[in-house]
Design an enzyme around this catalytic site. Sequence first.
Site, PDB file in Angstrom:
ATOM      1  N   SER A  44       0.789  -1.230   0.000  1.00  0.00           N
ATOM      2  CA  SER A  44       0.000   0.000   0.000  1.00  0.00           C
ATOM      3  C   SER A  44       0.825   1.286   0.000  1.00  0.00           C
ATOM      4  O   SER A  44       0.261   2.372  -0.116  1.00  0.00           O
ATOM      5  CB  SER A  44      -0.958   0.025   1.193  1.00  0.00           C
ATOM      6  OG  SER A  44      -2.059  -0.828   0.938  1.00  0.00           O
TER       7      SER A  44
ATOM      8  N   LYS B 288       0.218   3.825  -2.637  1.00  0.00           N
ATOM      9  CA  LYS B 288      -0.768   4.910  -2.563  1.00  0.00           C
ATOM     10  C   LYS B 288      -0.133   6.290  -2.434  1.00  0.00           C
ATOM     11  O   LYS B 288      -0.824   7.297  -2.591  1.00  0.00           O
ATOM     12  CB  LYS B 288      -1.737   4.656  -1.411  1.00  0.00           C
ATOM     13  CG  LYS B 288      -2.602   3.407  -1.585  1.00  0.00           C
ATOM     14  CD  LYS B 288      -3.634   3.306  -0.467  1.00  0.00           C
ATOM     15  CE  LYS B 288      -4.502   2.065  -0.603  1.00  0.00           C
ATOM     16  NZ  LYS B 288      -3.854   0.856  -0.097  1.00  0.00           N
TER      17      LYS B 288
ATOM     18  N   SER C 110      -5.687   3.296   4.866  1.00  0.00           N
ATOM     19  CA  SER C 110      -5.187   2.674   3.637  1.00  0.00           C
ATOM     20  C   SER C 110      -6.304   2.019   2.821  1.00  0.00           C
ATOM     21  O   SER C 110      -6.157   0.909   2.307  1.00  0.00           O
ATOM     22  CB  SER C 110      -4.111   1.637   3.976  1.00  0.00           C
ATOM     23  OG  SER C 110      -3.362   1.305   2.823  1.00  0.00           O
TER      24      SER C 110
END
Length: 373
Positions: A52, A55, A112
């Site tokens: 993640s 991101k 997230s």
Amino acid sequence: MKKLIALLCAILALGTSARAVEVAAPSALLMEKETGTVLFAKNEHEKLEPASVTKVMTLLLTMEAIDSGQLSYDTVVIASAHACSMGGSQIWLKENEQMTVDDMLKAVCVVSANDCAVALAEQIAGSEDAFVERMNQRARELGMNDTTFKNACGLPAAGHVTSAHDIALMSRELILNHPDIRRYTTIWMDTLRDGQSSLVNTNKLVRFYEGTTGLKTGSTDAAGYCISATAEREGMELISVIMKGTTSAQRFEDAKALLSYGFSAYALKTVTPETPLKPVIVNLGTQATVQPVLGEGGALLLEKSKAGDLRQSVTLPEAVDAPVARGDVLGALTVTSGEEVVAEIPLVAGEEVPRITYGQMLLRLLQTAFLSD
């Protein structure tokens, strides 16, 4: 005996310094935000799955879309079936559920949320695939040569890789040029949907490490435990990237070790001339002088041992010949620590001074002659 004690103290000091920069993770990097200087690196170009931490790029493109006017924080995003199907970390968006960009950014930064990341991607580019093309294009623009993105949220995908070095580059671009992201990355606990959905930050440093400003965690079985951690103290912001950590706790310990090392060993100093810079005469210019100004390089990253007693000296010519373009180098401001030169910052023309034409020269001579009479 005194020499032996001094030697032992030196050895202990070196050992402490060495321990301060040890990390268990196989790949890591520490960067200072303002100058982009790398302070520590370990296998920083190894291509690994970022989970993640991906991101960070999604957030960067979202903030750029806001700055360009394509989006606003109040823009309402309608969740698609595709966005709602992401799985993994999410806030369980329902198809056609409406949520503002502001709330979706909060969900991405704090918990997230994969579904919100993809919903934002679709809002910006029309589809996740089109957004991923933009992600890869932006990565190339930033010099992220170790990176290939396959999706907007970091779920496992063949060939979806980056490096600690590249994560630091995109993290720096985000926090340097879009400081408003801190509105979300520094949240510890919050809610969405009028208090119905609770949020607790996946980045435990936000609560437990002084000065934390963000940024993004990530973990999958294949990626291990990753983080791009940012923190600021005494006007200096650092970026600590950890990849493929073995446990969540170790990831945070590694990130803290790098940040603490950076804060203990380095200082960021902003250099400005101690006295006003004198104008430089311009020969045959449309005006008599040009004003020098400080060029790029006024922010100096220094070892703390060298940052306490800085001295300046200015080198400028008495005169230069026209034409002078704005930004032309005229001289230098030299910064020293003791006997060591730690920086030479260019002094540049703050304005344009064209060369006088023959007609202007004749007029000037006539005016001079007339005034002298």
